[in-house]
Design a protein around this motif. Structure first.
Motif, PDB file in Angstrom:
ATOM      1  N   ILE A  21       0.987  -1.288  -0.038  1.00 18.97           N
ATOM      2  CA  ILE A  21      -0.091   0.121   0.125  1.00 18.97           C
ATOM      3  C   ILE A  21       0.717   1.305  -0.127  1.00 18.97           C
ATOM      4  CG2 ILE A  21      -1.639   1.221   1.479  1.00 18.97           C
ATOM      5  CD1 ILE A  21      -2.861  -1.443   2.305  1.00 18.97           C
ATOM      6  N   LEU A  22       1.985   1.274   0.972  1.00 21.05           N
ATOM      7  CA  LEU A  22       2.863   2.281   0.664  1.00 21.05           C
ATOM      8  C   LEU A  22       3.718   2.489  -0.715  1.00 21.05           C
ATOM      9  CD1 LEU A  22       4.384   2.015   4.312  1.00 21.05           C
ATOM     10  CD2 LEU A  22       2.683   3.871   3.581  1.00 21.05           C
ATOM     11  N   VAL A  23       3.921   1.450  -1.226  1.00 15.72           N
ATOM     12  CA  VAL A  23       4.366   1.680  -2.503  1.00 15.72           C
ATOM     13  C   VAL A  23       3.486   2.114  -3.462  1.00 15.72           C
ATOM     14  CG1 VAL A  23       5.294   0.074  -4.557  1.00 15.72           C
ATOM     15  CG2 VAL A  23       6.077  -0.412  -2.363  1.00 15.72           C
ATOM     16  N   PHE A  24       2.335   1.722  -3.429  1.00 16.21           N
ATOM     17  CA  PHE A  24       1.183   2.460  -4.511  1.00 16.21           C
ATOM     18  C   PHE A  24       1.345   4.053  -3.905  1.00 16.21           C
ATOM     19  CE2 PHE A  24      -3.067   3.905  -4.271  1.00 16.21           C
ATOM     20  CZ  PHE A  24      -3.453   4.015  -5.495  1.00 16.21           C
ATOM     21  N   ALA A  25       1.134   4.303  -2.821  1.00 15.97           N
ATOM     22  CA  ALA A  25       0.821   5.703  -2.340  1.00 15.97           C
ATOM     23  C   ALA A  25       2.210   6.623  -2.962  1.00 15.97           C
ATOM     24  CB  ALA A  25       1.008   5.821  -0.718  1.00 15.97           C
ATOM     25  N   LYS A  30       4.915  10.134  -6.714  1.00 17.32           N
ATOM     26  CA  LYS A  30       5.902  10.282  -8.152  1.00 17.32           C
ATOM     27  C   LYS A  30       5.025  10.867  -9.229  1.00 17.32           C
ATOM     28  CE  LYS A  30       9.818   7.247  -6.713  1.00 17.32           C
ATOM     29  NZ  LYS A  30      10.429   6.156  -6.986  1.00 17.32           N
ATOM     30  N   GLY A  31       3.922  10.010  -9.595  1.00 16.55           N
ATOM     31  CA  GLY A  31       3.452  10.122 -10.599  1.00 16.55           C
ATOM     32  C   GLY A  31       2.703  11.403 -11.099  1.00 16.55           C
ATOM     33  N   ARG A  41      -5.727   8.239 -12.498  1.00 18.24           N
ATOM     34  CA  ARG A  41      -7.153   7.834 -11.829  1.00 18.24           C
ATOM     35  C   ARG A  41      -7.237   6.406 -12.247  1.00 18.24           C
ATOM     36  NH1 ARG A  41     -11.689   8.902  -9.168  1.00 18.24           N
ATOM     37  NH2 ARG A  41     -12.458   7.221  -9.110  1.00 18.24           N
ATOM     38  N   SER A  42      -6.921   5.977 -13.467  1.00 19.84           N
ATOM     39  CA  SER A  42      -7.138   4.499 -13.958  1.00 19.84           C
ATOM     40  C   SER A  42      -6.132   3.554 -12.720  1.00 19.84           C
ATOM     41  CB  SER A  42      -6.481   4.162 -15.156  1.00 19.84           C
ATOM     42  OG  SER A  42      -7.232   4.904 -16.253  1.00 19.84           O
ATOM     43  N   TYR A  43      -5.288   3.997 -12.459  1.00 21.79           N
ATOM     44  CA  TYR A  43      -4.276   3.177 -11.345  1.00 21.79           C
ATOM     45  C   TYR A  43      -5.017   3.162  -9.966  1.00 21.79           C
ATOM     46  CZ  TYR A  43      -0.113   1.719  -8.935  1.00 21.79           C
ATOM     47  OH  TYR A  43       0.824   0.896  -8.256  1.00 21.79           O
ATOM     48  N   ILE A  44      -5.546   4.312  -9.672  1.00 23.80           N
ATOM     49  CA  ILE A  44      -6.394   4.445  -8.429  1.00 23.80           C
ATOM     50  C   ILE A  44      -7.407   3.379  -8.242  1.00 23.80           C
ATOM     51  CG2 ILE A  44      -7.930   5.910  -7.106  1.00 23.80           C
ATOM     52  CD1 ILE A  44      -5.872   7.968  -7.771  1.00 23.80           C
ATOM     53  N   ASP A  45      -8.231   3.389  -9.507  1.00 23.98           N
ATOM     54  CA  ASP A  45      -9.335   2.391  -9.571  1.00 23.98           C
ATOM     55  C   ASP A  45      -8.985   1.082  -9.691  1.00 23.98           C
ATOM     56  OD1 ASP A  45     -11.009   4.793  -9.587  1.00 23.98           O
ATOM     57  OD2 ASP A  45     -11.280   4.754 -12.033  1.00 23.98           O
ATOM     58  N   TRP A  46      -8.066   0.734 -10.477  1.00 22.92           N
ATOM     59  CA  TRP A  46      -7.438  -0.751 -10.173  1.00 22.92           C
ATOM     60  C   TRP A  46      -7.198  -0.976  -9.003  1.00 22.92           C
ATOM     61  CZ3 TRP A  46      -2.538  -2.293  -9.556  1.00 22.92           C
ATOM     62  CH2 TRP A  46      -2.100  -3.471 -10.177  1.00 22.92           C
ATOM     63  N   PHE A  47      -6.159  -0.303  -8.327  1.00 21.78           N
ATOM     64  CA  PHE A  47      -5.832  -0.633  -7.096  1.00 21.78           C
ATOM     65  C   PHE A  47      -6.670  -1.206  -6.153  1.00 21.78           C
ATOM     66  CE2 PHE A  47      -3.445  -0.115  -2.908  1.00 21.78           C
ATOM     67  CZ  PHE A  47      -2.442  -0.984  -3.243  1.00 21.78           C
ATOM     68  N   ILE A 101      -5.136  11.174  -1.165  1.00 23.33           N
ATOM     69  CA  ILE A 101      -5.102   9.970  -0.889  1.00 23.33           C
ATOM     70  C   ILE A 101      -3.731   9.552  -0.392  1.00 23.33           C
ATOM     71  CG2 ILE A 101      -5.005   7.535  -2.411  1.00 23.33           C
ATOM     72  CD1 ILE A 101      -7.301   8.798  -4.161  1.00 23.33           C
ATOM     73  N   TYR A 102      -2.875   9.772  -1.100  1.00 26.46           N
ATOM     74  CA  TYR A 102      -1.514   9.450  -0.872  1.00 26.46           C
ATOM     75  C   TYR A 102      -1.056   9.808   0.862  1.00 26.46           C
ATOM     76  CZ  TYR A 102       3.496  10.591   0.357  1.00 26.46           C
ATOM     77  OH  TYR A 102       4.988  10.552   0.969  1.00 26.46           O
ATOM     78  N   LYS A 103      -1.592  11.142   1.352  1.00 34.62           N
ATOM     79  CA  LYS A 103      -1.202  11.165   2.518  1.00 34.62           C
ATOM     80  C   LYS A 103      -2.165  10.474   3.415  1.00 34.62           C
ATOM     81  CE  LYS A 103       0.344  15.989   2.160  1.00 34.62           C
ATOM     82  NZ  LYS A 103       0.074  17.614   2.197  1.00 34.62           N
TER      83      LYS A 103
END
Length: 151
Positions: A21-25, A30-31, A41-47, A101-103
């Protein structure tokens, strides 16, 4: 910096999932400097669909019920789940939303790792932890995202 705690075997898979989850954040952070918001957005929905929702369900269905009487921190963890779900499911996404979301993910993981899990380890019996272990025998496998926008 707090000394790393030895995690009880019953909670180790969840801790490893927290790492994912931290790697995702971090990838979101970075993105934001490199990618179009639609890709993020696509990555957020997918994750959410393939990983975070499943992780939350695991905790809510199997861990929180056996810990709710042992610790009042379970309620706070549930509140983090609800807030994060709202953030992930919003229709409107922009840079500030991704930052939220990240924070929140970082705060959520730190809370569970530094407060909830240590308290669970001290207040639950070996028997109770063994019950949870039977329901979470393997770490979730984080699927591969084939459009790495964060590089």
């Amino acid at each position: 910096m707090p000394k790393p705690l030895k995690r009880h075997p019953a909670l180790q898979n969840l801790s490893r999932e927290h790492h994912d989850i931290l790697v995702f954040a971090l990838r979101l952070k970075k993105g934001l400097k490199k990618a179009e918001i639609d890709n993020i957005r696509s990555y957020i929905d997918w994750f959410w669909k393939h990983y975070l929702y499943v992780h939350f369900q695991q905790e809510e269905l199997y861990l929180f019920p056996i810990t709710s009487e042992a610790t009042n921190l379970t309620k706070k963890a549930q509140e983090y789940h609800e807030k994060l779900e709202q953030l992930f499911k919003t229709n409107q996404i922009e840079k500030l939303h991704v930052i939220k979301i990240y924070k929140m993910l970082v705060v959520y993981v730190r809370f569970e790792e530094r407060k909830l899990f240590p308290e669970i380890q001290t207040k639950l019996s070996e028997y109770e932890l063994e019950i949870y272990t039977k329901n979470h025998q393997a770490q979730l496998n984080c699927p591969y995202w084939d459009k790495p926008f964060w590089k």
